[in-house]
Structures are given as structure tokens and as C-alpha cells.
Design an enzyme around this catalytic site. Structure first.
Site, short mmCIF file in Angstrom:
data_model
loop_
_atom_site.label_atom_id
_atom_site.label_comp_id
_atom_site.label_asym_id
_atom_site.label_seq_id
_atom_site.Cartn_x
_atom_site.Cartn_y
_atom_site.Cartn_z
N TYR A 171 42.30 -22.67 14.57
CA TYR A 171 43.34 -23.68 14.36
C TYR A 171 44.67 -23.02 14.03
CZ TYR A 171 45.72 -27.54 11.89
OH TYR A 171 46.62 -28.48 11.45
N SER A 213 51.32 -25.84 10.60
CA SER A 213 50.47 -25.84 9.41
C SER A 213 50.57 -24.51 8.68
CB SER A 213 49.02 -26.09 9.81
OG SER A 213 48.12 -25.79 8.77
N LYS A 262 48.10 -23.14 16.31
CA LYS A 262 49.36 -23.65 15.79
C LYS A 262 50.47 -22.60 15.92
CE LYS A 262 48.68 -27.89 14.20
NZ LYS A 262 49.48 -29.03 14.68
#
Length: 327
Positions: free
Chosen positions: A149, A121, A153
Site C-alpha cells: 500500500y 498516506s 501510494k
């Protein structure tokens, strides 16, 4: 050819599965078996295909059950999303980091070095006090994630790179832009509203936009995102270029531009169904993500950004006509 898609019952996973089954082949090889793994069963149309096998459970469950089963290719799309990871730290670690390592170890144990695409992402980028985010993110921009997050990632990106360096897998990482317009109901992603402000008004429902209309975001249509994942899988090692993650091309738009496109398709009544109610937490997360990209590596694979947001809304209307009320 035997393939695995984690997150295979989700919107992107199911769309990828349908695209692959319609093609019938990948890298010139016939697709004979496609395993769709997710927390819920895959949609009925996919389960009806004799080439499809469904695994219901977590990626941790899946990895434990593989028993050195060999796959020729893997698309690892399963993930907890941004707001979920920020609200529940343990969930993010378990669903993103622990699951990815377990899957990589299962593929390593199989011993056939399958090709793997990991969907990362643009949340790996952010503005750090020591290294501010540049106005345009390029292929050599250093990731400095500012959310759990994004950190998870980025760690997974490095795991995929190292397992590739060691010869355990042939791994490639594609950094996805926010995908809009997604069908269905809102999810726990901070970016969920970027579909909701189009999807709900077109269905005759009111919705809330939590950020300023001047907010810039980087988007990609579902079709362009799937094309990017497949192109990354099919690229030769040399064409992909090293082990560093690749940024898929992005369309930069303002929320205001998105609402203009909404009005073009759904009329002024649709636009009037969007109400602005600021949410500082969502604005902070979305505002930390880059909005402008230059992606020559992706372009060398033949990938291009969507031309404009109106064409993305038209794509949604064409794909899901029953979800759109007449203007």
C-alpha cells in the site's frame, strides 16, 4: 465550477462533498456540478442535491468513460486500503496504481490542466535497514515504504508530480494521517481498530484492540482532515511549495490515551468493552508507520493538528449522537 470526487460515497468523500456543497464555492468560484464516483451510490442526501451527479463503478470505468470531459478540480480519494493491498497484491495494483494512472491520463486528454488533490498516506514512510525511520518525520524525510500500500501510494505521488511538471494537471498531494473516529463498520485497513476501539464501545458493543496500549499513532479528526484537503486545493502554487507531497499535521497519541478519552465520554463500562488480543500482522504494519510529525509546510497553509484526542471523541459524539449510548 465542475468538480470530481473519486471515493465520493465513502466516509471522507461524502463528508468532503457535504462540506463543499455547504460552502457553495471553492477558490472563489461557484460550485455548479459535483460528480461523486464510487463503487456504490452516494448517500441519499447527496443524491438529492441538484448539483450532484453520481457515477457508480471503478475509477478505471470512470476514466474510460470521461471522453475528454473537463473538470475544474478533482479530489482523488478512491483507494484500496492497507491490509487489502497486503493480502491481494493484484487488487492493490489495480485499485491504486492502475486506476490513478488511468485517471491522470483522462485528465491529460481533456487538455485543460485541472487542479487535482491526491490523498496519499503516511504509509509511504517506514524504517529501512539502510535508512532507519527518524523519531520525528519532517517535511524533508525521505519516504521508504514497507508495505505494498505504501509503495503504491508513493508511486502515485510521483506520477502526480510528473504530470504536474509536464503541465498536464495542477497536482498536489496531501499525506493523510489515520482518520479517527470513523463511523459505520470496520473496513480492511490495518488502522481500522483505531476507530473501532472508540466507536464500538460507545455503541455498547465489545471490540478487540490488536496492539499494545503503549503503541503510539498519528491521528487526525475527520473535520481536520477535510480542512486539510480543501486548504491544499485552494493554496496557490507558490504557497503549496513545489511538487513534493505535503504531510498534514498530526496528533500523536498512545492507544492508552485513546482509551482514557473513551472512558471520559462513555464511562468505565465503555472502556471495559475493549479487549486486547495481539495480532502480529496488524502490529507490524501499524508499527512501521511514523507516529510523530513536524509539518511546517502545512502550518504555513494555516493547518494545525487536533488539540487532543478527547476533543476528537467529542466531535464523533456530536456528529453521530444516535451511534452513542448514554454513559
Amino acid at each position: 465550477m465542475k468538480l470530481l470526487i473519486t471515493g465520493g460515497a465513502g466516509f471522507l468523500g461524502a463528508r468532503l462533498a457535504r462540506t463543499l456543497l455547504a460552502r457553495g464555492e471553492l477558490t472563489g468560484r461557484t460550485i455548479e456540478r459535483l460528480v461523486l464516483a464510487d463503487l456504490v451510490p452516494a448517500p441519499d442526501d447527496l443524491r438529492a442535491d441538484p448539483r450532484v451527479e453520481v457515477h457508480v463503478g471503478t475509477v478505471l470505468d470512470l476514466a474510460a468513460s470521461l471522453n475528454t470531459e473537463r473538470f475544474d478540480g478533482v479530489f482523488h480519494l478512491a483507494s484500496a486500503v492497507s491490509s487489502e493491498c497486503e493480502a491481494d497484491f493484484e487488487l492493490g495494483l489495480r485499485s491504486n496504481l492502475d486506476s490513478t494512472r488511468s485517471l491522470l491520463d483522462a485528465l491529460r486528454a481533456a487538455g485543460n490542466a485541472p487542479r487535482l488533490v491526491f490523498s496519499s498516506s503516511v504509509a509511504v514512510f517506514g524504517s529501512d535497514p539502510a535508512l532507519p525511520l527518524p523519531a520525528v518525520v519532517r517535511d524533508d524525510t525521505l519516504p521508504t515504504p514497507q508495505s505494498s500500500y505504501g509503495v503504491q501510494k508513493f508511486i502515485c505521488e510521483q506520477l502526480v508530480a510528473d504530470y504536474t511538471r509536464k503541465g498536464f494537471i495542477d497536482g498536489r498531494v496531501a499525506r493523510l494521517m489515520t482518520v479517527s473516529v470513523r463511523p459505520g463498520r470496520p473496513n480492511g485497513a490495518a488502522s481500522s481498530f483505531l476507530s473501532g476501539i472508540i466507536r464500538e464501545p460507545l455503541a455498547g458493543q465489545e471490540t478487540i484492540c490488536p496492539v499494545s496500549p503503549d503503541t503510539e499513532v498519528a491521528l487526525a479528526s475527520p473535520a481536520n482532515t477535510i480542512a486539510g484537503l480543501i486548504a491544499v486545493f485552494e493554496a496557490s502554487r507558490d504557497a503549496f511549495g513545489g511538487r513534493t507531497a505535503l504531510n498534514l499535521p498530526a496528533l500523536t497519541v498512545r492507544v492508552q490515551d485513546m482509551l482514557d478519552a473513551l472512558e471520559s465520554v462513555g464511562g468505565s463500562a465503555a472502556r471495559a468493552r475493549v479487549r486486547f488480543e495481539p495480532d502480529a500482522a496488524i502490529a507490524r504494519i501499524v508499527g512501521s508507520w511514523p507516529a510523530r510529525f513536524e509539518s511546517p509546510r502545512g502550518e504555513r497553509l494555516g493547518l494545525r493538528a487536533d488539540t487532543d484526542f478527547l476533543s476528537i471523541v467529542e466531535q464523533y459524539r456530536s456528529d453521530f449522537p444516535a451511534a452513542v449510548q448514554p454513559a
